[in-house]
Motif scaffolding. Structure first.
Motif, PDB file in Angstrom:
ATOM      1  N   LYS A 144      -5.975  12.974   0.341  1.00  0.00           N
ATOM      2  CA  LYS A 144      -5.199  11.748   0.505  1.00  0.00           C
ATOM      3  C   LYS A 144      -5.453  10.793  -0.650  1.00  0.00           C
ATOM      4  O   LYS A 144      -6.606  10.520  -1.008  1.00  0.00           O
ATOM      5  N   ARG A 184       0.834  -1.203   0.000  1.00  0.00           N
ATOM      6  CA  ARG A 184       0.000   0.000   0.000  1.00  0.00           C
ATOM      7  C   ARG A 184       0.868   1.252   0.000  1.00  0.00           C
ATOM      8  O   ARG A 184       1.827   1.358   0.773  1.00  0.00           O
ATOM      9  N   ASN A 218       0.440   5.389   0.536  1.00  0.00           N
ATOM     10  CA  ASN A 218      -0.408   6.498   0.958  1.00  0.00           C
ATOM     11  C   ASN A 218       0.313   7.813   0.708  1.00  0.00           C
ATOM     12  O   ASN A 218       1.497   7.947   1.035  1.00  0.00           O
ATOM     13  N   SER A 272      -4.543   6.842  -2.005  1.00  0.00           N
ATOM     14  CA  SER A 272      -4.098   5.542  -1.530  1.00  0.00           C
ATOM     15  C   SER A 272      -4.253   4.517  -2.642  1.00  0.00           C
ATOM     16  O   SER A 272      -5.272   4.504  -3.356  1.00  0.00           O
TER      17      SER A 272
END
Length: 465
Positions: free
Chosen positions: A458, A117, A119, A460
């Protein structure tokens, strides 16, 4: 391949019918023999027609379209919150997904999986936390004066998990160990190194769960579908002993969990006495009707301090006090048209503290004489999730947490409330892959009226293997 074989069988049987019919027309036999042959032909034709009908029904069953991604998502219970996400078990054994490694030996099966992942967050103004959403991470208007935006990225949410499945006496012993990289942080100058952190480590057998995992007080499947944390998250992960009892359309759970008292003293300093004697008691009832899900959980806690021969913060030495409090949490997911749904939740208690908003508010206040004062706290959320099509969906969310501080005990710099608005767009282009963008507007306020504000964008992206 199976469909091709079925089509060939149908074609062959059809040709057989034609051949039998031609033979019946051309055979030069007597009238009596011809009548007997015609009866046999009719019987054969009926048998062949029945076989063709059976094959066509089987072919139609195999050609039935699968449910769309959105329809599947609306029917299953999904663990939405990133903080509450756990690799689930099934009754048959560990789930086998694309990319997982499976090893079987000595009657046990080991599976390995995880996720990668990334971010990225842009905060305006910059605060003490690039990704968190606690009250202290929202910059005050005074401290943020003259501050500009700040961009940050990290891969610390990447993780590995290891699961085992061992049949024992008609049941199965299951274990899970999961790690990520939110341990002590490295620097952003050269290597961006981060140490390993334990997330989950537990075993399940005959309804019992023993080890470290998400608190029974938490809910899954009814919380908002967000990329970023919210200001009203109900979240604690800790060692526990839990018993679960399933029933039609739901389950009941009860657990003894690790205690930890956090108090706010007269100087607005958090005091952690580490003098707990009794475990936190949590229980939860979950019902999953056809129209959604309802969860209700309760919490009972003893808060305790014993300073002994040394002062602790503003609390003098030689004092001992304790108090008993608790909390209730109710939430629901209501299915709407298509795969859209509405999610609502409310939590209230006088010893809520560290179980909500990442310990933005403490369990209780403690005065200069060492007396514990319970204080009421509450949090809630409302969320609407909309599916644009099978691969695109959005959530629109409002969350808020607040506490009724005893201002005769705590100073005016204690936080009164925090709240946040969220809007996101998520895309799942490939199996086990998703990415999305979320906008967050968060505010907080202290007892003295001082406010704080944060705007965050944000991004992601995650691939689960």
């Amino acid at each position: 391949m199976s469909q091709l074989r079925l089509n060939r069988n149908i074609s062959r049987l059809s040709l057989t019918i034609i051949a039998v019919g031609c033979f019946a027309l051309l055979a030069p036999i007597t009238a009596a023999a011809e009548e007997l042959d015609n009866q046999m032909v009719r019987q054969e034709l009926e048998m062949l027609k029945q076989r063709i009908a059976d094959l066509e029904r089987l072919l139609n069953q195999q050609q039935q379209p699968e449910k769309t991604v959105a329809a599947q998502a609306s029917e299953q219970v999904i663990e939405e919150e990133e903080v509450s996400e756990v690799a689930d078990f099934t009754e048959e054994g560990p789930p086998k997904e694309k990319g997982e490694v499976e090893i079987t030996t000595a009657g046990s099966t080991l599976t390995v999986g995880g996720q990668i992942r990334l971010n990225t967050a842009y905060n305006n103004p910059a605060g003490s936390s690039n990704f968190g959403m606690s009250a202290s991470g929202i910059p005050s208007l005074t401290a943020a004066r003259g501050e500009r935006g700040h961009l940050s990225a990290q891969a610390q949410d990447s993780r590995f998990w290891f699961k085992t499945h061992t049949p024992i006496n008609g049941d199965a012993l299951r274990t899970l160990i999961e790690i990520d990289f939110w341990g002590s942080a490295g620097n952003e100058r050269v290597s961006n190194s981060h140490n390993i952190r334990l997330r989950h480590a537990y075993a399940e057998y005959a309804g019992f769960t023993i080890g470290q995992t998400n608190s029974t007080f938490m809910h899954s499947g009814t919380t908002p579908d967000l990329i970023n944390d919210s200001t009203a998250d109900v979240f604690v992960r800790q060692p526990l002993i839990r018993y679960s009892h399933p029933f039609d359309s739901g389950d009941f759970q009860v657990s003894f969990e690790q205690p930890e008292t956090t108090l706010l003293d007269s100087t607005a300093t958090q005091v952690v006495p580490d003098d707990d004697r009794l475990p936190d008691l949590a229980a939860k009832l979950t019902w999953r009707p056809s129209w959604g899900q309802v969860s209700v959980s309760g919490l009972l806690r003893q808060l305790r301090i014993d300073t002994g021969g040394a002062a602790l913060g503003a609390v003098p030495a030689g004092v001992t006090d304790q108090a008993v409090g608790g909390a209730l949490f109710a939430s629901a997911r209501i299915n709407l048209w298509g795969a859209d749904n509405l999610r609502l939740g409310y939590v209230y208690g006088n010893a809520l503290g560290r179980y909500v908003s990442y310990n933005s508010f403490n369990d209780a206040a403690i005065d200069a004489a060492g007396n514990i004062h319970l204080q009421r706290a509450m949090a809630g959320f409302g969320a609407y999730q909309h599916w644009w099509d099978d691969n695109w969906h959005s959530s629109f969310v409002f969350t808020r947490s607040q506490v009724n501080n005893d201002i005769t005990v705590v100073p005016a710099t204690a936080f009164r409330y925090i709240q946040s608005y969220h809007a996101n767009l998520l895309w799942a282009p490939l199996m086990n892959t998703s990415m999305g963008l979320e906008y967050i507007h968060a505010t907080s306020k202290m007892e003295n009226g001082e406010k704080a504000k944060l705007q965050r964008a944000k991004f992601s992206a995650v691939y689960k293997f």
